[in-house]
Design a protein around this motif. Structure first.
Motif, mmCIF file in Angstrom:
data_model
loop_
_atom_site.group_PDB
_atom_site.id
_atom_site.type_symbol
_atom_site.label_atom_id
_atom_site.label_comp_id
_atom_site.label_asym_id
_atom_site.label_seq_id
_atom_site.Cartn_x
_atom_site.Cartn_y
_atom_site.Cartn_z
ATOM 1 N N TYR A 121 0.826 -1.212 0.000
ATOM 2 C CA TYR A 121 0.000 0.000 0.000
ATOM 3 C C TYR A 121 0.858 1.258 0.000
ATOM 4 C CZ TYR A 121 -2.702 3.752 2.238
ATOM 5 O OH TYR A 121 -3.274 4.967 2.568
ATOM 6 N N ASP A 122 1.854 1.331 0.894
ATOM 7 C CA ASP A 122 2.661 2.546 0.994
ATOM 8 C C ASP A 122 3.562 2.748 -0.217
ATOM 9 O OD1 ASP A 122 1.635 3.289 3.493
ATOM 10 O OD2 ASP A 122 3.592 4.021 4.126
ATOM 11 N N VAL A 123 4.107 1.663 -0.771
ATOM 12 C CA VAL A 123 4.945 1.806 -1.962
ATOM 13 C C VAL A 123 4.142 2.399 -3.114
ATOM 14 C CG1 VAL A 123 6.154 0.551 -3.783
ATOM 15 C CG2 VAL A 123 6.663 0.044 -1.396
ATOM 16 N N PHE A 124 2.952 1.849 -3.351
ATOM 17 C CA PHE A 124 2.130 2.363 -4.457
ATOM 18 C C PHE A 124 1.634 3.779 -4.166
ATOM 19 C CE2 PHE A 124 1.955 -2.030 -5.890
ATOM 20 C CZ PHE A 124 1.940 -1.885 -7.269
ATOM 21 N N LYS A 125 1.199 4.035 -2.917
ATOM 22 C CA LYS A 125 0.684 5.360 -2.572
ATOM 23 C C LYS A 125 1.757 6.419 -2.729
ATOM 24 C CE LYS A 125 0.431 6.677 1.679
ATOM 25 N NZ LYS A 125 0.072 6.855 3.114
ATOM 26 N N ILE A 126 2.936 6.175 -2.160
ATOM 27 C CA ILE A 126 4.004 7.174 -2.210
ATOM 28 C C ILE A 126 4.527 7.334 -3.628
ATOM 29 C CG2 ILE A 126 6.337 7.704 -1.414
ATOM 30 C CD1 ILE A 126 5.622 6.348 1.226
ATOM 31 N N PHE A 169 12.486 9.773 -9.970
ATOM 32 C CA PHE A 169 11.962 8.464 -9.582
ATOM 33 C C PHE A 169 13.093 7.437 -9.485
ATOM 34 C CE2 PHE A 169 10.460 4.239 -10.816
ATOM 35 C CZ PHE A 169 9.518 4.019 -9.829
ATOM 36 N N LYS A 170 13.986 7.443 -10.475
ATOM 37 C CA LYS A 170 15.103 6.502 -10.455
ATOM 38 C C LYS A 170 16.004 6.727 -9.245
ATOM 39 C CE LYS A 170 15.380 5.747 -15.470
ATOM 40 N NZ LYS A 170 16.208 5.943 -16.694
ATOM 41 N N LYS A 171 16.176 7.993 -8.866
ATOM 42 C CA LYS A 171 17.056 8.324 -7.754
ATOM 43 C C LYS A 171 16.403 8.035 -6.404
ATOM 44 C CE LYS A 171 17.750 12.640 -6.693
ATOM 45 N NZ LYS A 171 18.209 14.057 -6.667
ATOM 46 N N VAL A 172 15.098 8.279 -6.308
ATOM 47 C CA VAL A 172 14.409 8.233 -5.025
ATOM 48 C C VAL A 172 13.815 6.869 -4.710
ATOM 49 C CG1 VAL A 172 12.391 9.165 -3.785
ATOM 50 C CG2 VAL A 172 13.940 10.705 -4.983
ATOM 51 N N PHE A 173 13.412 6.105 -5.728
ATOM 52 C CA PHE A 173 12.644 4.887 -5.495
ATOM 53 C C PHE A 173 13.340 3.890 -4.557
ATOM 54 C CE2 PHE A 173 10.841 0.717 -6.800
ATOM 55 C CZ PHE A 173 9.538 0.958 -6.392
ATOM 56 N N PRO A 174 14.667 3.682 -4.662
ATOM 57 C CA PRO A 174 15.296 2.762 -3.694
ATOM 58 C C PRO A 174 15.100 3.191 -2.246
ATOM 59 C CG PRO A 174 16.774 3.188 -5.527
ATOM 60 C CD PRO A 174 15.637 4.135 -5.681
ATOM 61 N N ALA A 217 9.945 -0.385 3.953
ATOM 62 C CA ALA A 217 10.292 -1.640 4.638
ATOM 63 C C ALA A 217 10.524 -1.388 6.128
ATOM 64 C CB ALA A 217 11.537 -2.261 4.000
ATOM 65 N N ILE A 218 11.228 -0.301 6.452
ATOM 66 C CA ILE A 218 11.441 0.045 7.865
ATOM 67 C C ILE A 218 10.110 0.375 8.528
ATOM 68 C CG2 ILE A 218 12.494 1.729 9.433
ATOM 69 C CD1 ILE A 218 14.781 1.990 7.408
ATOM 70 N N GLY A 219 9.272 1.138 7.813
ATOM 71 C CA GLY A 219 7.961 1.486 8.357
ATOM 72 C C GLY A 219 7.099 0.270 8.605
ATOM 73 N N ALA A 220 7.114 -0.690 7.677
ATOM 74 C CA ALA A 220 6.328 -1.913 7.843
ATOM 75 C C ALA A 220 6.819 -2.717 9.039
ATOM 76 C CB ALA A 220 6.405 -2.759 6.574
ATOM 77 N N PHE A 221 8.131 -2.751 9.235
ATOM 78 C CA PHE A 221 8.696 -3.467 10.381
ATOM 79 C C PHE A 221 8.276 -2.803 11.693
ATOM 80 C CE2 PHE A 221 12.182 -4.041 13.463
ATOM 81 C CZ PHE A 221 12.148 -5.431 13.584
ATOM 82 N N ILE A 222 8.393 -1.471 11.752
ATOM 83 C CA ILE A 222 7.989 -0.751 12.965
ATOM 84 C C ILE A 222 6.499 -0.943 13.237
ATOM 85 C CG2 ILE A 222 7.711 1.557 13.981
ATOM 86 C CD1 ILE A 222 10.220 2.398 12.430
#
Length: 332
Positions: free
Chosen positions: A43-48, A207-212, A219-224
């Protein structure tokens, strides 16, 4: 109508529901820790990513009217406190990360603009760009987003004014002060089609610079969000720790990310009980004082001015954090 815009367009709650339904069709239960982590990540990857592309396109379209040469010409027409305000406001329509702002800052300095104006620009550019306003609205709502941007601009103007009053022009490295400052400030008018092409190219490049960093941040947010106990977060960044703002600022300084990578972490920390001011201080520190940008800046200015810049930013960020903590109940 505003709640509809905030919930369905900015927060994209429809997307979260869609992801949940798709996961259930695939036999994944979002109520479990693993399932919840997967749902949060997708959800967050697609939203952001959607917000990233739309925002960069629109802001790049605005930027096409304010290239560095034209910005230098605009800033050169103002003086004193008002010039610092204009410099801070121009920073809101420039690149999203502090590293991208440093070369423009050097160009402004080389062109002979006052230190106060250039530092007001340098502080506001990564901290309170238009993207941060929309992204913060998608998480916290309009009131908090507007207050955040206003306080960020105040830090930029006050910081630039202090540096201006201290007359630290000798703290600029010689290779910049002695460079040829006869810059051609006339820029050709672009057609609307050329502006659209420029905006599209900026979307692809950014997008190429920021996406990683988005992937890492989510991933950190999902873990928290799904694995870190609320008690841990509350003990570090909650009401029981009066130094949470200071700690969040110190932790954020050496990190490198932009607001797109920090938003999912901030979102997860807030849901776990962290105070609003603490997590906003973390976000400000990450976006404004990232280690790579500080290394680049150190090559352009001497240690006295460099230290003053960091001190002003850190103190301003901490003050803003405590203000948000004090008035959190009113703002949320």
């Amino acid at each position: 109508m505003w709640l509809l815009i905030q919930d369905q367009i900015l927060k994209m709650k429809w997307l979260n529901v869609l992801v949940e339904r798709l996961l259930r069709l695939l036999g994944v239960n979002p109520a479990t820790r693993i399932g919840g982590s997967i749902q949060f990540f997708i959800y967050d990857v697609f939203k952001i990513t959607i917000l990233l592309c739309v925002l960069i396109f629109l802001i790049s379209l605005i930027q096409s009217f304010f290239p560095p040469e034209r910005s230098r010409k605009i800033l050169g027409n103002f003086h004193g406190l008002f010039a610092n305000i204009i410099g801070a406001l121009l920073g809101t329509v420039t690149p999203f990360c502090s590293c991208s702002s440093i070369p423009i800052f050097i160009g402004f300095t080389n062109a002979g603009l006052s230190l106060g104006v250039t530092f007001s620009f340098l502080i506001s550019s990564p901290m309170v760009d238009l993207g941060s306003l929309v992204l913060l609205m998608s998480i916290f709502g309009l009131k908090i987003a507007v207050v955040y941007v206003v306080l960020g601009l105040v830090i930029a103007v006050v910081g630039g004014t202090i540096i201006e009053k201290m007359h630290m022009e000798d703290q600029i490295e010689d290779f910049i002060r002695n460079a040829n400052s006869t810059v051609n400030i006339d820029t050709p008018d672009l057609t609307f089609k050329e502006r659209l092409t420029y905006a599209k190219d900026q979307v692809v490049f950014t997008f190429k610079k920021v996406f990683p960093y988005i992937l890492i941040g989510v991933a950190i947010g999902a873990f928290i969000h799904n694995w870190i106990p609320e008690a841990w977060v509350e003990s570090i960044l909650g009401r029981n720790n009066p130094f949470g703002v200071v700690l969040a600022t110190i932790v954020g300084v050496p990190m490198y990310a932009d607001i797109f990578g920090t938003i999912p972490i901030v979102e997860a920390l807030l849901s776990k009980g962290a105070l609003l001011g603490s997590i906003l201080s973390f976000m400000m520190a990450v976006t404004t004082l990232s280690l790579p940008s500080l290394i680049m800046l150190k090559k352009a200015i001497k240690i006295k001015l460099f230290s003053l810049f960091i001190f002003i930013c850190v103190v301003g960020i901490i003050v803003v954090g405590y203000l948000f903590n004090i008035f959190q109940n009113i703002l949320i």
